[in-house]
Design a protein around this motif. Structure first.
Motif, PDB file in Angstrom:
ATOM      1  N   ARG A 256      11.333  -1.767  -5.116  1.00 37.61           N
ATOM      2  CA  ARG A 256      11.724  -0.367  -4.909  1.00 37.61           C
ATOM      3  C   ARG A 256      11.199   0.526  -6.032  1.00 37.61           C
ATOM      4  O   ARG A 256      10.901   1.701  -5.824  1.00 37.61           O
ATOM      5  CB  ARG A 256      13.241  -0.277  -4.820  1.00 37.61           C
ATOM      6  CG  ARG A 256      13.772   1.112  -4.558  1.00 37.61           C
ATOM      7  CD  ARG A 256      15.295   1.096  -4.562  1.00 37.61           C
ATOM      8  NE  ARG A 256      15.844   2.407  -4.383  1.00 37.61           N
ATOM      9  CZ  ARG A 256      16.044   3.281  -5.364  1.00 37.61           C
ATOM     10  NH1 ARG A 256      15.712   2.981  -6.611  1.00 37.61           N
ATOM     11  NH2 ARG A 256      16.561   4.465  -5.105  1.00 37.61           N
ATOM     12  N   GLU A 257      11.078  -0.010  -7.228  1.00 34.99           N
ATOM     13  CA  GLU A 257      10.685   0.767  -8.401  1.00 34.99           C
ATOM     14  C   GLU A 257       9.265   1.339  -8.286  1.00 34.99           C
ATOM     15  O   GLU A 257       8.960   2.369  -8.894  1.00 34.99           O
ATOM     16  CB  GLU A 257      10.780  -0.120  -9.647  1.00 34.99           C
ATOM     17  CG  GLU A 257      10.674   0.600 -10.953  1.00 34.99           C
ATOM     18  CD  GLU A 257      11.876   1.468 -11.264  1.00 34.99           C
ATOM     19  OE1 GLU A 257      11.705   2.465 -11.979  1.00 34.99           O
ATOM     20  OE2 GLU A 257      12.982   1.158 -10.797  1.00 34.99           O
ATOM     21  N   TYR A 258       8.400   0.697  -7.496  1.00 31.80           N
ATOM     22  CA  TYR A 258       7.022   1.173  -7.394  1.00 31.80           C
ATOM     23  C   TYR A 258       6.913   2.532  -6.713  1.00 31.80           C
ATOM     24  O   TYR A 258       6.015   3.308  -7.009  1.00 31.80           O
ATOM     25  CB  TYR A 258       6.150   0.141  -6.676  1.00 31.80           C
ATOM     26  CG  TYR A 258       5.773  -0.988  -7.591  1.00 31.80           C
ATOM     27  CD1 TYR A 258       4.790  -0.821  -8.545  1.00 31.80           C
ATOM     28  CD2 TYR A 258       6.428  -2.200  -7.527  1.00 31.80           C
ATOM     29  CE1 TYR A 258       4.460  -1.842  -9.411  1.00 31.80           C
ATOM     30  CE2 TYR A 258       6.102  -3.225  -8.384  1.00 31.80           C
ATOM     31  CZ  TYR A 258       5.117  -3.045  -9.326  1.00 31.80           C
ATOM     32  OH  TYR A 258       4.801  -4.051 -10.189  1.00 31.80           O
ATOM     33  N   ARG A 259       7.816   2.822  -5.774  1.00 30.07           N
ATOM     34  CA  ARG A 259       7.793   4.136  -5.124  1.00 30.07           C
ATOM     35  C   ARG A 259       9.220   4.442  -4.678  1.00 30.07           C
ATOM     36  O   ARG A 259       9.602   4.159  -3.553  1.00 30.07           O
ATOM     37  CB  ARG A 259       6.836   4.118  -3.948  1.00 30.07           C
ATOM     38  CG  ARG A 259       6.603   5.452  -3.295  1.00 30.07           C
ATOM     39  CD  ARG A 259       5.855   6.429  -4.153  1.00 30.07           C
ATOM     40  NE  ARG A 259       4.420   6.324  -3.972  1.00 30.07           N
ATOM     41  CZ  ARG A 259       3.552   7.150  -4.529  1.00 30.07           C
ATOM     42  NH1 ARG A 259       3.964   8.140  -5.286  1.00 30.07           N
ATOM     43  NH2 ARG A 259       2.275   6.994  -4.347  1.00 30.07           N
ATOM     44  N   LYS A 260       9.999   5.037  -5.576  1.00 31.52           N
ATOM     45  CA  LYS A 260      11.373   5.403  -5.235  1.00 31.52           C
ATOM     46  C   LYS A 260      11.361   6.511  -4.197  1.00 31.52           C
ATOM     47  O   LYS A 260      10.421   7.314  -4.158  1.00 31.52           O
ATOM     48  CB  LYS A 260      12.118   5.886  -6.476  1.00 31.52           C
ATOM     49  CG  LYS A 260      12.428   4.806  -7.468  1.00 31.52           C
ATOM     50  CD  LYS A 260      13.227   5.378  -8.617  1.00 31.52           C
ATOM     51  CE  LYS A 260      13.515   4.336  -9.659  1.00 31.52           C
ATOM     52  NZ  LYS A 260      14.203   4.899 -10.813  1.00 31.52           N
ATOM     53  N   PRO A 261      12.394   6.604  -3.365  1.00 31.38           N
ATOM     54  CA  PRO A 261      12.415   7.681  -2.369  1.00 31.38           C
ATOM     55  C   PRO A 261      12.542   9.045  -3.046  1.00 31.38           C
ATOM     56  O   PRO A 261      13.370   9.232  -3.923  1.00 31.38           O
ATOM     57  CB  PRO A 261      13.649   7.370  -1.524  1.00 31.38           C
ATOM     58  CG  PRO A 261      14.442   6.403  -2.300  1.00 31.38           C
ATOM     59  CD  PRO A 261      13.537   5.710  -3.241  1.00 31.38           C
ATOM     60  N   GLU A 262      11.683   9.966  -2.648  1.00 26.01           N
ATOM     61  CA  GLU A 262      11.717  11.285  -3.269  1.00 26.01           C
ATOM     62  C   GLU A 262      12.556  12.229  -2.402  1.00 26.01           C
ATOM     63  O   GLU A 262      12.669  12.034  -1.201  1.00 26.01           O
ATOM     64  CB  GLU A 262      10.299  11.806  -3.514  1.00 26.01           C
ATOM     65  CG  GLU A 262       9.394  11.807  -2.306  1.00 26.01           C
ATOM     66  CD  GLU A 262       9.347  13.162  -1.663  1.00 26.01           C
ATOM     67  OE1 GLU A 262       9.770  14.148  -2.277  1.00 26.01           O
ATOM     68  OE2 GLU A 262       8.901  13.239  -0.521  1.00 26.01           O
TER      69      GLU A 262
ATOM     70  N   GLN B  62       0.875  -1.165   0.000  1.00 25.21           N
ATOM     71  CA  GLN B  62       0.000   0.000   0.000  1.00 25.21           C
ATOM     72  C   GLN B  62       0.913   1.217   0.000  1.00 25.21           C
ATOM     73  O   GLN B  62       1.573   1.509   0.989  1.00 25.21           O
ATOM     74  CB  GLN B  62      -0.901  -0.005   1.227  1.00 25.21           C
ATOM     75  CG  GLN B  62      -1.878  -1.150   1.246  1.00 25.21           C
ATOM     76  CD  GLN B  62      -2.693  -1.202   2.512  1.00 25.21           C
ATOM     77  OE1 GLN B  62      -2.433  -0.480   3.467  1.00 25.21           O
ATOM     78  NE2 GLN B  62      -3.691  -2.074   2.513  1.00 25.21           N
ATOM     79  N   LEU B  63       0.969   1.909  -1.138  1.00 26.75           N
ATOM     80  CA  LEU B  63       1.943   2.980  -1.322  1.00 26.75           C
ATOM     81  C   LEU B  63       1.310   4.313  -1.713  1.00 26.75           C
ATOM     82  O   LEU B  63       1.921   5.113  -2.405  1.00 26.75           O
ATOM     83  CB  LEU B  63       2.967   2.564  -2.390  1.00 26.75           C
ATOM     84  CG  LEU B  63       3.764   1.313  -2.074  1.00 26.75           C
ATOM     85  CD1 LEU B  63       4.632   0.914  -3.256  1.00 26.75           C
ATOM     86  CD2 LEU B  63       4.614   1.517  -0.846  1.00 26.75           C
ATOM     87  N   GLY B  64       0.092   4.541  -1.284  1.00 26.10           N
ATOM     88  CA  GLY B  64      -0.536   5.820  -1.559  1.00 26.10           C
ATOM     89  C   GLY B  64      -1.256   5.889  -2.883  1.00 26.10           C
ATOM     90  O   GLY B  64      -1.771   6.946  -3.255  1.00 26.10           O
ATOM     91  N   PHE B  65      -1.317   4.799  -3.617  1.00 27.89           N
ATOM     92  CA  PHE B  65      -2.084   4.777  -4.856  1.00 27.89           C
ATOM     93  C   PHE B  65      -3.541   4.468  -4.522  1.00 27.89           C
ATOM     94  O   PHE B  65      -3.875   4.098  -3.408  1.00 27.89           O
ATOM     95  CB  PHE B  65      -1.538   3.716  -5.824  1.00 27.89           C
ATOM     96  CG  PHE B  65      -0.119   3.962  -6.267  1.00 27.89           C
ATOM     97  CD1 PHE B  65       0.211   5.088  -6.988  1.00 27.89           C
ATOM     98  CD2 PHE B  65       0.873   3.058  -5.958  1.00 27.89           C
ATOM     99  CE1 PHE B  65       1.504   5.317  -7.399  1.00 27.89           C
ATOM    100  CE2 PHE B  65       2.173   3.272  -6.363  1.00 27.89           C
ATOM    101  CZ  PHE B  65       2.493   4.405  -7.084  1.00 27.89           C
ATOM    102  N   SER B  66      -4.409   4.558  -5.507  1.00 27.45           N
ATOM    103  CA  SER B  66      -5.814   4.252  -5.281  1.00 27.45           C
ATOM    104  C   SER B  66      -6.061   2.748  -5.192  1.00 27.45           C
ATOM    105  O   SER B  66      -7.154   2.318  -4.845  1.00 27.45           O
ATOM    106  CB  SER B  66      -6.663   4.839  -6.415  1.00 27.45           C
ATOM    107  OG  SER B  66      -6.280   4.255  -7.640  1.00 27.45           O
TER     108      SER B  66
END
Length: 179
Positions: A150-156, A107-111
């Protein structure tokens, strides 16, 4: 002169290495078994518990694969004896991971939730819902699967949110400042 290619590989006592005439190498150990077909140009010799990789000539192609083949063989031996692991951490409000059978649910903040099938030969540990440990005997497969997660939500760079390796440094940037 290949410094890596000329290093001797010390085979642990609980690991067996079988080398065929066509350079098909099978490595068996307590964690499992790996096999790979190496180029027939190289020479592999097992003397006692020492494994040596040598090349018959100094052609460019032979020099290129000499050190690479030795490194791959060393990683195979290390993998079946001790294994490899990559640790990932998830930072962000509401970001979490959980294991459901043979599926990793993120769960990474997507819908929607992201569901990843775990490849064969890989085991995942999720001790907390913000930590993931990828374990396996094949170094390339472990690293590839960790990179896919890691590719689904790289650190910003502004808040540092996302999925990162445990020892990864994320360069932070200052945001806009009001005048």
């Amino acid at each position: 002169m290949s410094r890596i290619g000329n290093k001797v590989i010390v085979v642990p006592a609980d690991v067996t290495v079988d080398i065929s005439e066509t350079n098909f190498i099978t490595v068996k150990g307590p964690k499992g078994q790996l096999e790979k077909q190496f180029n027939e140009v190289l020479n592999f010799s097992l003397e006692g518990s020492e494994l040596k990789v040598s090349r018959p000539n100094n052609e460019m192609f032979t020099r290129k694969i000499h050190g690479t083949s030795r490194a791959i063989l060393f990683n195979m031996i290390t993998g079946v004896s001790t294994g490899f692991s990559k640790k990932l951490e998830i930072k962000g409000v509401g970001y979490r991971a959980q294991l459901q059978g043979n599926t990793l649910v993120l769960q990474l903040g997507f819908s929607h939730n992201i569901e990843l099938e775990i490849p064969q030969g890989i085991t995942l540990d999720v001790p907390k819902n913000t930590e993931i440990t990828v374990n396996g005997i094949d170094k390339a497969v472990v690293g590839q699967f960790a990179a896919e997660i890691r590719e689904y939500r790289k650190p910003e760079p502004y808040k540092g949110k996302g999925i990162r390796y445990v020892d990864e440094y994320v360069a932070r940037k200052a945001g806009k400042t009001a005048k």
